[in-house]
Enzyme design. Structure first.
Site, short mmCIF file in Angstrom:
data_model
loop_
_atom_site.label_atom_id
_atom_site.label_comp_id
_atom_site.label_asym_id
_atom_site.label_seq_id
_atom_site.Cartn_x
_atom_site.Cartn_y
_atom_site.Cartn_z
N CYS A 281 0.80 -1.24 0.00
CA CYS A 281 0.00 0.00 0.00
C CYS A 281 0.82 1.28 0.00
O CYS A 281 0.71 2.08 -0.92
CB CYS A 281 -0.96 0.00 1.19
N LYS A 342 6.45 -6.75 6.79
CA LYS A 342 6.26 -6.62 8.23
C LYS A 342 5.90 -7.99 8.78
O LYS A 342 5.63 -8.92 8.00
CB LYS A 342 5.20 -5.59 8.56
N1 LIG Z 1 -3.46 -5.17 1.39
C1 LIG Z 1 -3.79 -4.24 2.28
O1 LIG Z 1 -3.34 -4.24 3.42
C2 LIG Z 1 -4.77 -3.16 1.91
C3 LIG Z 1 -5.31 -2.33 2.91
C4 LIG Z 1 -6.23 -1.35 2.57
C5 LIG Z 1 -6.58 -1.19 1.22
N2 LIG Z 1 -6.03 -1.98 0.27
C6 LIG Z 1 -6.45 -1.80 -1.12
O2 LIG Z 1 -7.38 -2.83 -1.45
C7 LIG Z 1 -7.23 -3.22 -2.81
C8 LIG Z 1 -6.96 -4.71 -2.90
O3 LIG Z 1 -5.72 -4.97 -2.30
P1 LIG Z 1 -5.24 -6.47 -1.97
O4 LIG Z 1 -3.97 -6.36 -1.23
O5 LIG Z 1 -6.39 -7.23 -1.37
O6 LIG Z 1 -5.00 -7.00 -3.47
P2 LIG Z 1 -4.68 -8.51 -3.92
O7 LIG Z 1 -3.80 -8.37 -5.09
O8 LIG Z 1 -4.28 -9.33 -2.75
O9 LIG Z 1 -6.11 -9.07 -4.40
C9 LIG Z 1 -6.81 -8.60 -5.51
C10 LIG Z 1 -7.64 -9.76 -6.05
O10 LIG Z 1 -8.53 -9.27 -7.06
C11 LIG Z 1 -8.67 -10.28 -8.03
N3 LIG Z 1 -9.25 -9.69 -9.25
C12 LIG Z 1 -8.70 -8.80 -10.10
N4 LIG Z 1 -9.58 -8.46 -11.06
C13 LIG Z 1 -10.71 -9.15 -10.82
C14 LIG Z 1 -12.00 -9.23 -11.45
N5 LIG Z 1 -12.30 -8.50 -12.53
N6 LIG Z 1 -12.94 -10.05 -10.92
C15 LIG Z 1 -12.65 -10.78 -9.83
N7 LIG Z 1 -11.47 -10.75 -9.19
C16 LIG Z 1 -10.51 -9.94 -9.67
C17 LIG Z 1 -7.27 -10.84 -8.18
O11 LIG Z 1 -7.27 -12.12 -8.77
C18 LIG Z 1 -6.81 -10.85 -6.71
O12 LIG Z 1 -7.11 -12.10 -6.09
C19 LIG Z 1 -6.11 -2.34 -3.36
O13 LIG Z 1 -6.67 -1.21 -3.96
C20 LIG Z 1 -5.34 -1.94 -2.13
O14 LIG Z 1 -4.67 -0.71 -2.31
C21 LIG Z 1 -5.14 -2.97 0.57
#
Ligand SMILES: NC(=O)c1ccc[n+]([C@@H]2O[C@H](COP(=O)([O-])OP(=O)(O)OC[C@H]3O[C@@H](n4cnc5c(N)ncnc54)[C@H](O)[C@@H]3O)[C@@H](O)[C@H]2O)c1
Length: 471
Positions: A281, A342
Site C-alpha cells: 500500500c 512486516k
Molecule cells: N493489502 C492491504 O493491506 C490493503 C489495505 C487497505 C486497502 N487496500 C487496497 O485494497 C485493494 C486490494 O488490495 P489487496 O492487497 O487485497 O490485493 P490482492 O492483489 O491481494 O487481491 C486482488 C484480487 O482481485 C482479483 N481480481 C482482479 N480483477 C478481478 C476481477 N475482474 N474479478 C474478480 N477478481 C478480480 C485478483 O485475482 C486478486 O485475487 C487495493 O486497492 C489496495 O490498495 C489494501
C-alpha cells in the site's frame, strides 16, 4: 473470546437487516472483508478471477497468511453465509450491494494507480446487474474513480439504477481481522440516501460497537484514504531521517521518538525507525497521490521527498552491512532474517528485504535467508538466495546477520548460539530489536538504526579468527 476470533459476531443475521453481498476480488482485503461481513450475519459471495484461489478456498484452504482468518472463513462457510465463486453473473442478480476489492497496483512506467482491474470489474458488474444495487469501491482508488465507475455503468446499463459509493479500507495486514472489526472510523463517500441506508446496515454491528461512521462526498472519501496513507508514510520517513541524524550526532532515535511521541499532538505510532516502508500500500499510494496532484497542477513536494528518500533508503541499508567489512562484501555470506514487509503476513510486495538483498548481491555477497511464512512469496521475486530451515540454520557460517523484519521469533534468539554458529559475529539490526549494550556483552559487532554501533566499523576481511577469539 477464542484465539483469532472476535467479539463482534452475527448481529445482522439475528435481525431483519441481513444483506446479500458480492465481494469482487478475494485478496488480502476482499477475503478479510468478505469473511468479516459474513461474520456480521450477512450472506457474502466472494468472487475472484483466479480459479486456483477459488478452488483452494472451496476446499477449505486459505491462500494467504493472516492470523485468525482461517477460523473465521471456515466458521462462516459452515454456517452457509460465505461462498466462493469465479462467476460474478450468478451472484450479482440477488445482491443488495457489490464491493470492488480488486488490486490497484502502480502502473508500469508512470506510477499512476493502475485502474484496469477496477474498470474491468465495473464492466462485469454493469453487465450482470438485475436491479438497483449499491456499488461500493473498497479498493484504494484516485479521486474521481467513483465518477468514472458510475459513468461506465450508466453507459452500459441505462435500464438499471445504481448508487456508487467510496468506502475505503484501512485494515493492516497482520492485524486485518481486528482492524476490520474495530475500525477507528468507517468512511462512506456518498450523498445517496438509499446507499447510506445499505452501508449503515452492512456495518451495523460495528456501529453498535461505537465505530464512528463518517459520511462524506465520494471524492472526499477517496482522498481520505490516500491522505491517511501518505501521512503515515511521511511520519515513518521523517523518523528515518531523524535516525540518520542521530547516528551522526550520537543521539538515540528510540529515545527521540519516545520524547516526541509522548506529545499528544504527535502521538507515538509510526515513529519506529527502520529500513524504509514497503508493502502493498504505502509505496504505491504515495506514488499515486503524487501523480494525481501533478495532474491537477498541485505539486506535493513533501510526498515527492518521502518517495525518493524511502526508495533510496532500502538499498542504502546494504551499506550498513558492508561498512562492517570496510566496504568489501565480495565473497561474504550474509544471513537475512525476515523477508516480508512486516511481521504476521506472507506479503513481500515492495518489502525492504528485496532491495536490500539485491544490493547485497550486487556487492558480491552470498545471501541466505529465513522467514517464518514469507519464503514462498519471496522465491517468486528473488534469485540466487539460499532459503533456510530456521534462524540458526540461516546464520550458520555467515559473516553477518541482518534482522530485516521484526518477527516475534527474532526478538528472542539464543544469541550465544547465533554468535557461535557465525563465521563473524556481525549483526545489523534494522528494526532495533536488541539493545546495543546487550549485544556488546554477547560480543557482537552490532549496528542498528539511529543508535551508535557497539564498536567502530572494523575490517573483518582478514581477521575473522581474531574476532572470534575476542568473543
Ligand atoms: N493489502 C492491504 O493491506 C490493503 C489495505 C487497505 C486497502 N487496500 C487496497 O485494497 C485493494 C486490494 O488490495 P489487496 O492487497 O487485497 O490485493 P490482492 O492483489 O491481494 O487481491 C486482488 C484480487 O482481485 C482479483 N481480481 C482482479 N480483477 C478481478 C476481477 N475482474 N474479478 C474478480 N477478481 C478480480 C485478483 O485475482 C486478486 O485475487 C487495493 O486497492 C489496495 O490498495 C489494501
Amino acid at each position: 473470546m477464542r484465539a483469532g476470533r472476535d467479539d463482534i459476531g452475527a448481529v445482522a443475521g439475528d435481525g431483519a437487516g441481513s444483506m446479500r453481498i458480492a465481494m469482487i476480488g478475494t485478496g488480502y482485503v476482499g477475503l478479510v472483508s468478505g469473511a468479516c461481513i459474513a461474520d456480521f450475519g450477512h450472506t457474502v459471495t466472494c468472487v475472484d478471477k483466479d480459479s486456483i484461489k477459488i478452488s483452494a478456498l472451496n476446499k477449505g484452504e486459505i491462500p494467504i497468511y493472516e492470523p485468525g482468518l482461517a477460523e473465521i472463513v471456515q466458521s462462516n462457510v459452515r454456517q452457509g453465509r460465505l461462498t466462493f465463486t469465479t462467476e460474478l453473473s450468478e451472484t450479482l442478480g440477488e445482491a443488495d450491494a457489490v464491493f470492488i476489492a480488486v488490486g490497484t497496483p502502480s502502473r508500469r512506467g508512470d506510477g499512476h494507480a493502475d485502474l484496469s482491474y477496477v474498470y474491468a470489474a465495473t464492466r462485469e458488474i454493469a453487465l450482470a446487474l438485475k436491479r438497483f444495487t449499491v456499488v461500493i469501491t473498497k479498493s484504494t482508488v484516485p479521486v474521481g474513480t467513483g465518477d468514472e465507475i458510475e459513468r461506465i455503468i450508466r453507459e452500459l446499463r441505462r435500464d438499471i439504477d445504481v448508487a456508487v459509493v467510496s468506502n475505503p479500507e484501512f485494515l493492516r495486514e497482520g492485524a486485518a481481522i481486528h482492524d476490520f472489526k474495530h475500525p477507528d472510523r468507517i468512511v462512506v463517500g456518498t450523498h445517496d440516501e438509499r446507499a447510506k441506508a445499505v452501508l449503515a446496515e452492512i456495518y451495523r454491528p460495528l456501529y453498535l460497537n461505537r465505530a464512528p461512521i463518517m459520511y462524506t462526498g465520494r471524492r472526499t472519501a477517496e482522498l481520505i484514504k490516500y491522505a491517511a496513507n501518505a501521512f503515515l508514510a511521511t511520519k515513518i520517513t521523517f523518523i528515518n531521517e531523524v535516525a540518520d541524524l542521530c547516528e551522526k550526532v550520537g543521539a538515540d532515535v528510540q529515545e527521540v521518538a519516545r520524547g516526541i511521541g509522548l506529545d499528544n499532538r504527535i502521538g507515538p505510532k509510526f515513529l519506529h525507525a527502520g529500513p524504509g516502508f514497503g508493502g502493498s500500500c504505502f509505496p504505491k499510494d504515495v506514488r499515486a497521490v503524487i501523480k494525481t496532484a501533478q495532474d491537477h497542477n498541485v505539486p506535493m513536494r513533501i510526498l515527492e521527498a518521502v518517495e525518493t528518500v524511502n526508495d533510496t533508503r532500502k538499498r542504502a541499508m546494504a551499506r550498513k552491512v558492508s561498512s562492517a567489512f570496510a566496504g568489501v562484501l565480495r565473497g561474504k555470506t550474509v544471513a537475512i532474517l525476515g523477508l516480508t514487509f512486516k511481521p504476521n503476513t506472507d506479503d513481500v510486495r515492495e518489502a525492504p528485504s528485496l532491495a536490500l538483498i539485491t544490493a547485497l548481491q550486487d556487492m558480491g555477497a552470498q545471501v541466505r535467508a529465513y522467514d517464518p511464512v514469507g519464503m514462498d512469496s519471496a522465491k517468486q521475486v528473488l534469485t540466487e538466495v539460499t532459503y533456510c530451515r530456521d534462524p540458526y540454520d540461516c546464520v550458520e557460517e555467515a559473516d553477518a546477520v541482518v534482522i530485516v523484519t521484526e518477527w516475534e521469533q527474532f526478538r528472542a534468539l539464543d544469541l550465544e548460539r547465533v554468535r557461535d554458529l557465525m563465521a563473524c559475529p556481525v549483526m545489523v539490526d534494522l528494526r532495533n530489536v536488541y539493545s546495543p549494550e546487550d549485544m556488546k556483552k554477547y560480543g557482537f559487532a552490532y549496528t542498528s538504526v539511529g543508535r551508535l554501533p557497539t564498536q567502530q566499523p572494523i575490517n573483518l576481511v582478514d581477521a575473522p579468527i581474531s574476532i572470534r577469539a575476542r568473543v
